[in-house]
Design a protein around this motif. Structure first.
Motif, mmCIF file in Angstrom:
data_model
loop_
_atom_site.group_PDB
_atom_site.id
_atom_site.type_symbol
_atom_site.label_atom_id
_atom_site.label_comp_id
_atom_site.label_asym_id
_atom_site.label_seq_id
_atom_site.Cartn_x
_atom_site.Cartn_y
_atom_site.Cartn_z
ATOM 1 N N TRP A 1 -3.889 3.825 -1.000
ATOM 2 C CA TRP A 1 -4.131 3.159 -2.211
ATOM 3 C C TRP A 1 -3.346 1.893 -2.023
ATOM 4 N N ARG A 2 -4.113 0.460 -2.251
ATOM 5 C CA ARG A 2 -3.697 -0.692 -2.003
ATOM 6 C C ARG A 2 -4.252 -1.403 -3.095
ATOM 7 N N ASN A 3 -4.001 -1.206 -4.567
ATOM 8 C CA ASN A 3 -4.701 -1.945 -5.550
ATOM 9 C C ASN A 3 -3.355 -2.248 -6.567
ATOM 10 N N SER B 1 -4.174 -5.468 -8.716
ATOM 11 C CA SER B 1 -5.291 -5.325 -9.659
ATOM 12 C C SER B 1 -4.463 -4.675 -10.997
ATOM 13 N N SER C 1 0.898 -1.382 -0.112
ATOM 14 C CA SER C 1 -0.026 -0.109 0.042
ATOM 15 C C SER C 1 0.920 1.370 -0.060
#
Length: 645
Positions: free
Chosen positions: A361-363, A366, A346
């Motif tokens: 933010w921790r994507n 994806s 993150s």
């Protein structure tokens, strides 16, 4: 079968191969199309298979694919376009890097010859302990029923179980189980800076930090002007500097030094020392508030130190910490109002006044091609401090840090590259490059892992989309320079091989520019500094490559301690000796029986051949003439040019 029938069968096969996705809106967003395909994967089997083979994320490093070389995953630079993008790309959208690198050369004097690589030695201790633990676990399975409790405090068991328990408690580091030494990650152990108008390089190896002169024109690191020793068994893991202040990070201690000068002599003065129960994971100076130092620990605990007052305040950082094993993180500060906390999964923004997190933010999973091994390992601000570069196992990303609660602007990734490095990137440097561009340099702890890529620095100020993206460039490694030297019969001392020395772990990276050239300096854990020179591609032909000769000259002082050869064992070859046959005395050793022997004719045999008509008589005159006569006659010929048509 007639021709018309074959055409009909071919058309029928083509019709059977096509399929239509009823209910799928071709004008929908990519997220909705993917969601539709995943929900209807059974009904639309062919469509889902096509989607899986083209754009679906892979899991190539899990399960049976674990042994694959995952760094060979193919990937292309990606870019985020505006809402009115028509889907087209320019013909030159994918650009090649305009500079090329010469073979690297060493610019320091050899030292620490008889010492071992501290980065890998630390990991070897953990590996040896773990391998022994696996053997002990096998023994424990056989001893499950060979112990009994006499009372609540006394256990009757075999002696081997006591040894196993002692070994388990002797874990070298219970919080380290990684495939790379993340203790050395961060800014590295080498920094370039200017002091009193002179260029210096600040570099650390083992427990000492050095300040040495750096000649930019000659690309040489000269004598050391200052030195500081942290103490025995306190290896320096990270070295940073800001103005005249230097901060050193060891595993459990932080040293803050100041550069002093008396009577023209420079020395380091220790002004602060702090210690922690948990290991430190990162240190950094705030690029906006120069007097602020951030220190993070393994348990996500941040200490903010004011260097003017030498006071600090602490705060527990946000994050769901399930385990402290390999829980690396660091803090970066470059803006007036916030600082950035970067962890493996993150990126979080904190307000400097209240120290409260306001955006997270921790994507990362994806937006990667492979979902099994893409943890964040390094981050650095761009030349525009509103942008942040960060690297994972496979990719380099550019993130837009602008946040506006009213307009609902959140953190988002706007660009991606696939760097192709074999190990996780642990060091990153960003500098200005050409007009409206910046140069990003990545390096891991493996000596062959160096990657450079250029990017537009005015991305946030552009009214239109970026017109091109540069493909990452991998400069040649020091091992290629060694290979080139061996081809020239240099560096071939069998008693003092260079391979192990040159393969020492990388612990620092720095970049400097000179006219239209860029110098990439890499520091290894034994104190050797190598230099890659990036020059324009059309100018490489004008530079003489002397890296092989320079490497040979550098290695002349590399003399390891000579070991006496001892016979450890003698094989019993009596059975083989009995089956050997004696070589005949008339056998000529070294003679090749299959080689054709040259056959020479005598002059009499040649005359007889002419008399018998076996050879043409015209050749007899030519054979009888001497070479001098032949040359004289040949030179007597004249050439005439006619003007006649």
């Amino acid at each position: 079968m007639s021709l018309e029938d074959s055409k009909a069968d071919l058309i029928k096969k083509k019709k059977d191969a096509t399929f239509v996705a009823s209910g799928l809106d071709p004008y929908a967003s990519a997220d909705k199309i993917i969601e539709y395909l995943e929900e209807n994967q059974k009904k639309k089997n062919k469509i889902y298979t096509l989607y899986s083979q083209t754009v679906r994320q892979r899991r190539t490093t899990a399960g049976k694919y674990h042994e694959n070389k995952h760094f060979l995953i193919v990937g292309h630079p990606l870019n985020v376009f505006s809402d009115d993008w028509d889907g087209g790309l320019n013909s030159g959208y994918f650009e090649t890097f305009p500079h090329r690198s010469m073979l690297p050369k060493m610019i320091t004097v050899l030292k620490n010859i008889d010492k071992k690589d501290p980065v890998t030695e630390y990991m070897k201790k953990k590996i040896v302990w773990y391998d022994t633990l696996i053997d002990y676990k096998r023994i424990m399975r056989l001893m499950k029923r060979k112990y009994e409790w006499i009372n609540d405090e006394v256990l009757h068991c075999p002696k081997q179980l006591v040894e196993i328990a002692a070994h388990y408690e002797g874990n070298p580091d219970p919080y380290f189980e990684s495939s790379y030494n993340w203790y050395y990650a961060g800014h590295g152990n080498m920094q370039l800076f200017c002091y009193n108008g002179w260029d210096y390089v600040l570099h650390s190896d083992f427990s000492c930090v050095y300040m040495s002169h750096f000649s930019m024109s000659d690309l040489l690191i000269n004598e050391t002007v200052a030195k500081f020793d942290c103490g025995d068994d306190l290896n320096i893991l990270e070295t940073i500097s800001s103005q005249n202040i230097i901060a050193l990070r060891t595993k459990h201690k932080i040293f803050i030094l100041k550069i002093r000068e008396f009577d023209g002599i420079i020395h380091f003065e220790k002004i602060k020392e702090m210690e922690s129960k948990f290991a430190f994971t990162g240190i950094s100076f705030d690029e906006y508030h120069k007097n602020i130092l951030y220190v993070t620990t393994l348990d996500f605990y941040l200490t903010i130190i004011n260097l003017d007052r030498m006071t600090g305040r602490s705060r527990q950082l946000r994050g769901n910490v399930k385990t402290l094993i390999d829980n690396w993180s660091t803090v970066l500060g470059s803006e007036r109002g916030y600082f950035t906390h970067v962890s493996k999964s993150s990126i979080t923004l904190y307000d400097k006044r209240s120290n409260a997190a306001f955006q997270r933010w921790r994507n990362v999973r994806s937006i990667t091609d492979d979902v099994a091994c893409n943890d964040i390992s390094i981050a650095s601000h761009a030349t525009d401090k509103r942008l942040l570069y960060f690297g994972t196992d496979h990719h380099l990303f550019l993130m837009d840090l602008r946040y506006n609660k009213k307009e609902k602007n959140k953190l988002k990734v706007v660009q991606r590259w696939t760097h192709g490095m074999q190990c996780l990137p642990t060091y990153m440097k960003v500098c200005k490059y050409e007009y409206n561009k910046e140069l990003v340099c990545l390096s891991s702890q493996w000596c062959e892992d160096l990657c450079v890529v250029s990017n537009h620095s005015d991305r946030l100020n552009r009214n239109s989309d970026i017109s091109s993206v540069t493909i990452p460039y991998r400069p040649p490694s020091i091992l290629e320079a060694l290979k080139d030297a061996k081809e020239k019969m240099l560096c071939c001392d069998l008693n003092n091989p260079l391979e192990a020395r040159l393969c020492s772990s990388i612990t620092g990276l720095s970049v400097s520019d000179q006219d239209d050239k860029y110098h990439l300096l890499m520091l290894n854990s034994l104190g050797d500094i190598s230099c890659h020179t990036l020059c324009p591609q059309d100018m490489t032909a004008f530079f003489e490559d002397t890296s092989a000769e320079l490497l040979s000259e550098w290695s002349k002082s590399y003399r390891r301690e000579q070991k006496e050869l001892e016979v450890s064992s003698v094989l019993d070859i009596r059975k083989i000796w009995k089956n050997l046959k004696r070589i005949p005395d008339d056998f000529k050793l070294g003679e090749n029986k299959f080689m054709r022997k040259s056959c020479k004719f005598s002059e009499q045999e040649i005359f007889d051949s002419f008399e018998n008509g076996e050879l043409e008589t015209e050749l007899l005159d030519i054979w009888m003439k001497t070479p001098a006569e032949t040359t004289k006659n040949e030179s007597s010929f004249s050439l005439f040019f006619s003007n006649d048509e």
